[in-house]
Scaffold this motif. Structure first.
Motif, PDB file in Angstrom:
ATOM      1  N   ALA A 259       1.633  -7.712  20.149  1.00 35.31           N
ATOM      2  CA  ALA A 259       2.332  -6.523  19.653  1.00 35.31           C
ATOM      3  C   ALA A 259       2.466  -5.476  20.754  1.00 35.31           C
ATOM      4  N   GLN A 260       1.399  -5.280  21.507  1.00 36.89           N
ATOM      5  CA  GLN A 260       1.440  -4.286  22.575  1.00 36.89           C
ATOM      6  C   GLN A 260       2.436  -4.681  23.661  1.00 36.89           C
ATOM      7  N   ARG A 261       2.482  -5.960  23.979  1.00 35.46           N
ATOM      8  CA  ARG A 261       3.435  -6.443  24.982  1.00 35.46           C
ATOM      9  C   ARG A 261       4.869  -6.248  24.498  1.00 35.46           C
ATOM     10  N   SER A 282       6.411  -4.950  14.038  1.00 33.89           N
ATOM     11  CA  SER A 282       6.856  -6.155  13.339  1.00 33.89           C
ATOM     12  C   SER A 282       5.948  -7.342  13.626  1.00 33.89           C
ATOM     13  N   VAL A 283       5.365  -7.386  14.836  1.00 31.24           N
ATOM     14  CA  VAL A 283       4.455  -8.479  15.181  1.00 31.24           C
ATOM     15  C   VAL A 283       3.236  -8.450  14.270  1.00 31.24           C
ATOM     16  N   LEU A 284       2.672  -7.250  14.062  1.00 29.84           N
ATOM     17  CA  LEU A 284       1.480  -7.114  13.227  1.00 29.84           C
ATOM     18  C   LEU A 284       1.819  -7.214  11.752  1.00 29.84           C
ATOM     19  N   ASP A 285       2.982  -6.691  11.388  1.00 29.09           N
ATOM     20  CA  ASP A 285       3.411  -6.736   9.989  1.00 29.09           C
ATOM     21  C   ASP A 285       3.614  -8.174   9.531  1.00 29.09           C
ATOM     22  N   SER A 286       4.229  -8.981  10.377  1.00 34.99           N
ATOM     23  CA  SER A 286       4.511 -10.374  10.005  1.00 34.99           C
ATOM     24  C   SER A 286       3.230 -11.186   9.865  1.00 34.99           C
TER      25      SER A 286
END
Length: 368
Positions: A259-261, A282-286
């Motif tokens: 997510a940070q990247r 969106s990376v963490l949400d998914s």
């Protein structure tokens, strides 16, 4: 630097003149420092119709926390204790026959606003709004150089801590040691209260260090920053203590790192603030962590640690080149702990290599 401060004041003066304001009163300390080079306690800056004057209750000391005042700027020290520099500035503006005075209404108290009206009833007060804050968004290379040094200091302090014995020490002790190391390496002080979280406290945003001791197998999350010549950076990292990381720790860390990247890679001139936030969120949400996420992915840094722009879902605006921001996603699992990874970067165009990373401590999941 005198020419730089004079040019900043000229830009603001032109903006005020275009809005029909003959003078402006700047009271927010960071804005005073941006325009004058220094901000003694309680000082205000008058951009007057005839000249610019810094009003202060006490003479500037030249201490690092104040800054170095533009030597071309006239300083007026109040003759008697207990006076209000803002009132003295409004009185001078009225005496110079200014018809309007733009003030920072978002910073003035109601009582102070009334005092200005009382001393200069013929002076029409208008709202300067966040004109100075907007002017501060894009940094010049001198400002970025200060941020770069602040980041180097923070990296040094964190790197030295990682080489020491951590098991058995309290969060509070580690935070105090980090702040001491910041000063040892040349910082004027910490950019904000240092956060150290261990075990179930790890991964919390702005966790206040407690007396909990570091234990083997803990996640250890650290967030710190250095203040160098008034400019403030931020770095956050997460580590595992004393053992090979557990599978759930590796999985969570890899997720936050991804997510940070994604957020860092989205930092390009013209990118919408909300799109940068979405790239990381969106990376963490998914992965099912949407409800536990913080309300923003990052924010601007400079003379304050929390400046515009705000990288948040509803934020309006687009990034410009030379805007320094943080990208700091994190996930905290109640009762277990979590991961935060936080960098300070400067937005740069792709032709110049893309975003410039100022905080360079490794983001590898280390077992300390």
């Amino acid at each position: 630097m005198s020419d730089v401060y004079a040019a900043r004041r000229a830009t603001l003066r032109d903006r005020c003149a275009a809005a029909g304001n003959g003078a402006a009163l700047v009271t927010r300390p960071a804005n005073v420092r941006y325009l004058a080079g220094a901000s003694p306690r309680g000082a205000v800056l008058l951009l007057g119709p005839a000249e610019d004057v810094l009003f202060s209750a006490d003479a500037p000391t030249g201490e690092p926390d104040e800054g170095r005042l533009d030597d071309r700027l006239r300083v007026s020290v109040l003759p008697t204790p207990g006076g209000d520099p803002a009132v003295a500035a409004a009185d001078l503006a009225a005496s110079a026959r200014a018809e309007t005075l733009a003030v920072e209404e978002h910073h003035l108290t109601v009582g102070r606003h009334r005092a200005l009206r009382s001393v200069a009833p013929a002076l029409r007060l208008t709202d300067l709004g966040t004109a100075v804050e907007q002017q501060r968004l894009v940094k010049d290379e001198e400002e970025i150089a200060c941020l770069r040094i602040a980041a180097e200091i923070a990296d040094q302090a964190l790197g030295e801590l990682l080489e020491s014995i951590l098991v058995g020490r309290t969060e509070r002790h580690l935070a105090l040691e980090l702040e001491r190391r910041l000063v040892d390496h040349g910082a004027d002080g910490p950019a904000f209260p240092t956060s150290v979280g261990t075990g179930p406290h790890s991964g919390r945003s702005r966790h206040r260090p407690s007396d909990r001791r570091v234990e083997e197998g803990d996640f250890l999350s650290v967030c710190l920053g250095a203040n160098y010549r008034g400019y403030r950076c931020e770095i956050g990292r997460t580590f595992v203590i004393g053992t090979t990381p557990a599978d759930w720790q590796i999985e969570l860390y890899d997720l936050v790192f991804a997510a940070q990247r994604a957020g860092r890679e989205a930092l390009l001139p013209g990118a919408a603030y909300r799109d940068v936030d979405h790239a990381a969120r969106s990376v963490l949400d998914s992965a099912g962590h949407g409800e536990a996420l913080s309300p923003r992915t990052g924010h601007g840094v400079g003379l304050e640690i929390d400046e515009d722009p705000q990288l948040a879902p509803t934020a309006m605006g687009k990034l410009d080149a030379c805007v320094p921001v943080t990208v700091e996603p994190g996930v905290h699992l109640p009762g277990r702990g979590g991961v935060r990874i936080d960098d300070t970067l400067v937005v740069r165009p792709e032709a110049d290599g893309g975003p410039e990373l100022l905080t360079i401590t490794t983001k590898e999941l280390l077992a300390l």
